[in-house]
Every structure is written in structure tokens, then in C-alpha cells.
Design an enzyme around this catalytic site. Sequence first.
Site, PDB file in Angstrom:
ATOM      1  N   LYS A  96      46.789 -55.928  12.333  1.00 48.06           N
ATOM      2  CA  LYS A  96      45.705 -56.242  13.261  1.00 48.06           C
ATOM      3  C   LYS A  96      44.859 -55.033  13.645  1.00 48.06           C
ATOM      4  O   LYS A  96      43.801 -55.183  14.242  1.00 48.06           O
ATOM      5  CB  LYS A  96      46.234 -56.968  14.501  1.00 48.06           C
ATOM      6  CG  LYS A  96      47.024 -58.225  14.208  1.00 48.06           C
ATOM      7  CD  LYS A  96      46.374 -59.156  13.183  1.00 48.06           C
ATOM      8  CE  LYS A  96      45.302 -60.045  13.718  1.00 48.06           C
ATOM      9  NZ  LYS A  96      45.771 -61.252  14.333  1.00 48.06           N
TER      10      LYS A  96
HETATM   11  N1  PMP Z   1      52.130 -61.368  11.545  1.00 51.75           N
HETATM   12  C1  PMP Z   1      51.955 -60.820  12.741  1.00 51.75           C
HETATM   13  C2  PMP Z   1      53.129 -60.164  13.408  1.00 51.75           C
HETATM   14  C3  PMP Z   1      50.718 -60.877  13.370  1.00 51.75           C
HETATM   15  O1  PMP Z   1      50.551 -60.336  14.583  1.00 51.75           O
HETATM   16  C4  PMP Z   1      49.645 -61.518  12.700  1.00 51.75           C
HETATM   17  C5  PMP Z   1      48.320 -61.626  13.371  1.00 51.75           C
HETATM   18  N2  PMP Z   1      48.320 -62.517  14.465  1.00 51.75           N
HETATM   19  C6  PMP Z   1      49.854 -62.082  11.447  1.00 51.75           C
HETATM   20  C7  PMP Z   1      51.118 -61.974  10.900  1.00 51.75           C
HETATM   21  C8  PMP Z   1      48.789 -62.837  10.699  1.00 51.75           C
HETATM   22  O2  PMP Z   1      47.604 -62.142  10.403  1.00 51.75           O
HETATM   23  P1  PMP Z   1      46.217 -62.863  10.397  1.00 51.75           P
HETATM   24  O3  PMP Z   1      45.752 -63.017  11.822  1.00 51.75           O
HETATM   25  O4  PMP Z   1      45.303 -61.956   9.619  1.00 51.75           O
HETATM   26  O5  PMP Z   1      46.358 -64.211   9.780  1.00 51.75           O
END
Ligand code: PMP
Length: 349
Positions: free
Chosen positions: A43
Site C-alpha cells: 500500500k
Molecule cells: N493484503 C494486505 C495485507 C493489504 O493491506 C492489502 C490492501 N488492502 C491487500 C492485500 C490487497 O491489495 P489491493 O488493495 O491492491 O487489492
Amino acid sequence: MSRFDSILGTIGNTPVVRINKLAPAGVNLFVKIEAFNPLGSVKDRLALGVIEAAERSGELTPGRTVIEATSGNTGIGLAMVCAQKGYPLVVTMAEQFSVERRKLMRFLGAKVVLTPAAGRAVAMVTKAVELARTHGWFLTRQFENEANADIHSRTTAREIIADFAGEKLDYWVTGYGTGGTLKGVSRVLAKEMPDTRIVVCEPADAPLLASGIAQERNADGSASAPHPAFKPHPMQGWTPDFIPKLTADVVGAGVIDRIIHVPGPDAIRWAGELARKEGIFVGITAGATFAGALRVCAEAPAGTNVLCMLPDTGERYLTTPLFADVQADMSPEELEISLSTPSAQFPRP
Ligand code: PMP
């Protein structure tokens, strides 16, 4: 390059690492370790992407407060970017997410406003929208903001293509939280590495994509009601209780080749195995994505190349089920080791 103008220059360019013990013989399983970002998660990319896009569009002017609803990693990334650039930050977060995430954001100078657990993700988003409207703050809208997907097209996707240049990549495996990673990477791979199959993992308890049930939305793309297929799951940061607009766009684009459902205990198990067998220390969604990637590997012929995203560091989960079986006190075996030499002993219990 090892010298940077600010911490923001260290975001991205995360390593791709071969799995040596946990993959079936003959299959080449690689992981892209997003924990190498400065604040430990994928993120950080989104945070830089949405803030710099808003600066370019003029929406974000010096000193304007930034606000977002986040389960943690987005807030931590935003706190870093806002600290470096000098924007005040307010984060709304449902109270069930791990306590260390709140503390990290506050340590980085952000204000964290908690929302009741019963309201789940929809409540923290509603609260952020309300606060932005009332106070005139800049809402980053991570679930709908195209700048989220764009930074992954510009960075994550390019890094993957560079790391597999002159080779084939048969499968790219990811989960989704906002779908920023999924949308930004998949559209570039679909165009430039069309033979790479896109595999999306979601919690077995919350099979929102597989349900085929469309998400109810407001005119701005945000969710207007919880999705009926949602049930709580331990993969913090994956699959909120709605299908984000960025994720739905990818479903609509028809680029997803396979959806895999991962049970919570598998996520926790494989995060532990990665730590103990490969020395790769990552969080619960990383364990979940890895469980999905292993399923792909199990059915793949020898010579298959698989790349699995590992979204964040395991250090963010010390108070969660990931560490439930890890004791603070010495085990009988550890006590025996202590008693095997004379110095610095504790009495036998
Ligand atoms: N895993 C974790 C621990 C996250 O914090 C996030 C983001 N919310 C994701 C996976 C998924 O990423 P994205 O928001 O790009 O789909």
C-alpha cells in the site's frame, strides 16, 4: 541505486525471490515481497500514487487534510507519504483491525478515528465520506481511485515484466483488497504478456467474486450496501464486505483466468511455513495468496513459472491469530536447553 532524495524514492522495486523448499519439484515458484517497501506493504505504492495524482490535478493543495478509510496498510503508507510531504492525515478504521496498525499510524503523526466493529468496512467508509464532506478534507477513495490502479501499472507491472524478460511467466497469483494491484497489473500483463494467466484468490468464507452477485453501488462507484456473500475472515486487507469498483472493473474486463478460495487456517499455516522453511516473514494475506499459488503449482507441469504476490510484513500481526500459537515464555524444551549449562538459570517450575 542506494541514495535517494527522500524516503518516497524507496517505494517499489521490490524483490522477486525463488521458493526453494515449499514448491513442488520442477515447478518454479517465485514470490514478490512487498514487505520491502519502506513501511512494509504494497500500500505504500497506492499512497504515493493517490497523493501525487491529487497534487497534479490540483485537488490537493499545500496544508489540506487528507482522509481515508483503511484497514491499516493504506493508512500506514499514507501516514508516511503525508509526513514526508507535510499534509495532516485522518484515518477511519474499524476497531477489529490489529492494534499495532493504529499505533503505527499515530506514531507517524496521523489521527485515527475508530468505527464500531459491527459496522464493518462499510461503516468506516461512510464515516470517512461524512468527515471529508463536513470538513472539506481530501478523501483519497482508495477503492475507486484510478490513481491506485495506475501506480501499479506504472511500477508493479513494469517490475514484473522486467524480472521475467526473455522468460515466460505462466501464472500471476494475487488477492484483492481494493483491487488496485489486480487492476493495475492485470491490464498490463493482458496486453504485454498475454500468455500469463491471471489467478485471483479470495477468502473461502467470503467468495464475493465467485458468487456472481453484483455489488450495489452509489453513483460515484462506492458500495451502497454490504455484499450478501460476505462473512468475516482472518485475511485483514483482503476482500472487504463489498466488491470494490477497481476489482469489479477487472471482472468486467474478462482477464481473470481462475478464482481460488482460500480457507483462513490455510492462510495462517502458509505464512508460518514461509517464515520457518524459507525465512520469508510476511502477513496473513501473503500466506493466503501463497496457499493459492501452491494450488496452481500442484496442477502445473514441470517447468511452469508462477509468481505470487506477498502484500505485507508479518510484523504487523503480533496481536492477531497469526501469532496465536507463539508463546512469550520458555517452552519445556527451551528450559531444558537453559538448564544444560550452569549460568543464568531459572528454577525448574
Ligand atoms: N493484503 C494486505 C495485507 C493489504 O493491506 C492489502 C490492501 N488492502 C491487500 C492485500 C490487497 O491489495 P489491493 O488493495 O491492491 O487489492
